[in-house]
Motif scaffolding. Sequence first.
Motif, PDB file in Angstrom:
ATOM      1  N   PRO A  57       0.819  -1.228   0.000  1.00  0.00           N
ATOM      2  CA  PRO A  57       0.000   0.000   0.000  1.00  0.00           C
ATOM      3  C   PRO A  57       0.848   1.271   0.000  1.00  0.00           C
ATOM      4  O   PRO A  57       0.545   2.218  -0.745  1.00  0.00           O
ATOM      5  CB  PRO A  57      -0.815  -0.127   1.292  1.00  0.00           C
ATOM      6  N   GLY A  58       1.917   1.283   0.780  1.00  0.00           N
ATOM      7  CA  GLY A  58       2.790   2.459   0.824  1.00  0.00           C
ATOM      8  C   GLY A  58       3.517   2.667  -0.490  1.00  0.00           C
ATOM      9  O   GLY A  58       3.659   3.804  -0.963  1.00  0.00           O
ATOM     10  N   ALA A  59       3.996   1.559  -1.085  1.00  0.00           N
ATOM     11  CA  ALA A  59       4.699   1.655  -2.364  1.00  0.00           C
ATOM     12  C   ALA A  59       3.775   2.181  -3.452  1.00  0.00           C
ATOM     13  O   ALA A  59       4.167   3.025  -4.283  1.00  0.00           O
ATOM     14  CB  ALA A  59       5.261   0.291  -2.758  1.00  0.00           C
ATOM     15  N   ILE A  60       2.528   1.698  -3.469  1.00  0.00           N
ATOM     16  CA  ILE A  60       1.559   2.142  -4.476  1.00  0.00           C
ATOM     17  C   ILE A  60       1.304   3.636  -4.331  1.00  0.00           C
ATOM     18  O   ILE A  60       1.313   4.388  -5.320  1.00  0.00           O
ATOM     19  CB  ILE A  60       0.248   1.342  -4.347  1.00  0.00           C
ATOM     20  N   ASP A  61       1.076   4.090  -3.108  1.00  0.00           N
ATOM     21  CA  ASP A  61       0.798   5.513  -2.864  1.00  0.00           C
ATOM     22  C   ASP A  61       1.966   6.388  -3.289  1.00  0.00           C
ATOM     23  O   ASP A  61       1.781   7.447  -3.911  1.00  0.00           O
ATOM     24  CB  ASP A  61       0.475   5.744  -1.384  1.00  0.00           C
ATOM     25  N   GLU A  62       3.193   5.962  -2.961  1.00  0.00           N
ATOM     26  CA  GLU A  62       4.381   6.759  -3.296  1.00  0.00           C
ATOM     27  C   GLU A  62       4.586   6.826  -4.809  1.00  0.00           C
ATOM     28  O   GLU A  62       4.926   7.888  -5.359  1.00  0.00           O
ATOM     29  CB  GLU A  62       5.618   6.177  -2.618  1.00  0.00           C
ATOM     30  N   LEU A  63       4.398   5.706  -5.476  1.00  0.00           N
ATOM     31  CA  LEU A  63       4.574   5.693  -6.930  1.00  0.00           C
ATOM     32  C   LEU A  63       3.526   6.553  -7.620  1.00  0.00           C
ATOM     33  O   LEU A  63       3.832   7.301  -8.564  1.00  0.00           O
ATOM     34  CB  LEU A  63       4.501   4.260  -7.455  1.00  0.00           C
ATOM     35  N   VAL A  64       2.287   6.465  -7.156  1.00  0.00           N
ATOM     36  CA  VAL A  64       1.202   7.275  -7.737  1.00  0.00           C
ATOM     37  C   VAL A  64       1.473   8.759  -7.512  1.00  0.00           C
ATOM     38  O   VAL A  64       1.319   9.584  -8.426  1.00  0.00           O
ATOM     39  CB  VAL A  64      -0.159   6.872  -7.138  1.00  0.00           C
ATOM     40  N   LYS A 121       5.735  -7.359  -7.168  1.00  0.00           N
ATOM     41  CA  LYS A 121       6.008  -6.093  -7.868  1.00  0.00           C
ATOM     42  C   LYS A 121       5.057  -5.907  -9.047  1.00  0.00           C
ATOM     43  O   LYS A 121       4.605  -4.791  -9.314  1.00  0.00           O
ATOM     44  CB  LYS A 121       7.477  -6.056  -8.345  1.00  0.00           C
ATOM     45  N   THR A 122       4.744  -6.985  -9.776  1.00  0.00           N
ATOM     46  CA  THR A 122       3.820  -6.877 -10.914  1.00  0.00           C
ATOM     47  C   THR A 122       2.436  -6.453 -10.439  1.00  0.00           C
ATOM     48  O   THR A 122       1.799  -5.580 -11.042  1.00  0.00           O
ATOM     49  CB  THR A 122       3.735  -8.221 -11.659  1.00  0.00           C
ATOM     50  N   TYR A 123       1.967  -7.049  -9.357  1.00  0.00           N
ATOM     51  CA  TYR A 123       0.668  -6.687  -8.797  1.00  0.00           C
ATOM     52  C   TYR A 123       0.683  -5.221  -8.347  1.00  0.00           C
ATOM     53  O   TYR A 123      -0.291  -4.481  -8.571  1.00  0.00           O
ATOM     54  CB  TYR A 123       0.339  -7.599  -7.618  1.00  0.00           C
ATOM     55  N   THR A 124       1.785  -4.799  -7.716  1.00  0.00           N
ATOM     56  CA  THR A 124       1.911  -3.413  -7.259  1.00  0.00           C
ATOM     57  C   THR A 124       1.822  -2.449  -8.430  1.00  0.00           C
ATOM     58  O   THR A 124       1.104  -1.438  -8.380  1.00  0.00           O
ATOM     59  CB  THR A 124       3.248  -3.207  -6.516  1.00  0.00           C
ATOM     60  N   MET A 125       2.525  -2.765  -9.528  1.00  0.00           N
ATOM     61  CA  MET A 125       2.482  -1.899 -10.701  1.00  0.00           C
ATOM     62  C   MET A 125       1.088  -1.916 -11.330  1.00  0.00           C
ATOM     63  O   MET A 125       0.627  -0.914 -11.883  1.00  0.00           O
ATOM     64  CB  MET A 125       3.525  -2.335 -11.726  1.00  0.00           C
ATOM     65  N   GLY A 126       0.415  -3.055 -11.250  1.00  0.00           N
ATOM     66  CA  GLY A 126      -0.951  -3.120 -11.751  1.00  0.00           C
ATOM     67  C   GLY A 126      -1.869  -2.173 -10.997  1.00  0.00           C
ATOM     68  O   GLY A 126      -2.721  -1.496 -11.592  1.00  0.00           O
ATOM     69  N   LYS A 127      -1.711  -2.096  -9.677  1.00  0.00           N
ATOM     70  CA  LYS A 127      -2.519  -1.179  -8.876  1.00  0.00           C
ATOM     71  C   LYS A 127      -2.187   0.276  -9.213  1.00  0.00           C
ATOM     72  O   LYS A 127      -3.078   1.143  -9.217  1.00  0.00           O
ATOM     73  CB  LYS A 127      -2.291  -1.437  -7.389  1.00  0.00           C
ATOM     74  N   VAL A 128      -0.913   0.541  -9.534  1.00  0.00           N
ATOM     75  CA  VAL A 128      -0.524   1.898  -9.937  1.00  0.00           C
ATOM     76  C   VAL A 128      -1.214   2.270 -11.250  1.00  0.00           C
ATOM     77  O   VAL A 128      -1.744   3.374 -11.409  1.00  0.00           O
ATOM     78  CB  VAL A 128       1.012   2.009 -10.076  1.00  0.00           C
TER      79      VAL A 128
END
Length: 288
Positions: A17-24, A44-51
Amino acid sequence: MADFKLVSDFQPSGDQPGAIDELVDGIKNKINHQTLLGVTGSGKTYTMGKVIEEIQKPTLIISHNKTLAAQLYGEFKSLFPNNAVEYFISYYDYYQPESYMPITDTFIEKDFSMNEEIDRLRLKATSSLLQRKDVIVVSSVSCIYGLGSPKEWKNQVVNLKKNNPISRRGLTEALIDIYYKRNDQVLERCNFRIMGDIFEIFPAYEEKAVRVDIFSDTIQSIVIFDPLTGEEIEEVDESNLFPARHFVSDKSKNKKVIKEVKKDLKDRVVFFNKNEKFFRRTAYNSTY
């Protein structure tokens, strides 16, 4: 047009959740470079998908080799089943550039083997980018090489719309201009056939074919069908046919370029004759 919608039974957890927020936030603040750290299997793929789902913009994902690109393509396709996830890598299974061996005076011609399915997927990626906004393209570094002019490629699109006027001759010439070949015996990719007033066209980038019924120079119906069984899948009101190649140009531009080339040729011939730089023909061997 569908929005990006990630489909998964899981929710972000741990550091995700923190990584997604920071990237966005970084993208919204126009930070050019960001790095997502994580070991293999950390999501990481799932995280980028959420971004991607948060940003809602067409996305290009570049991998350093074809194997990883194929893996990412499969993963993103499962995460975004309702969006256009496309695959764009080099279509050469084998490639040998042309070369010359001065010791033996041997010229070796260029040789290559092209993968038809990968070529179809490349064209599918390009056609999706021109028709949709919810596109994710997973690519190898081959995407950085030129593919001709996107504007000219788009201008060559043949638009078919129910009740629009078009003649059999006009549609035939339009298809030939975008590098489709007529084959009335076998319906294959990049080919079309004519049976009376019926055109059956197999687009270069699809797995289904298009049947167009023309009567009195008017399109009566457009049907998507299975080219193997002939089974009709659906009837549509409109269909766009994109060129069968990436490198296309309009006829008027071709004539202008040919005229300039001929002029340059005459100028160079005069120059070489004036300076006594005559052409000397030498024999060479061709090796495949």
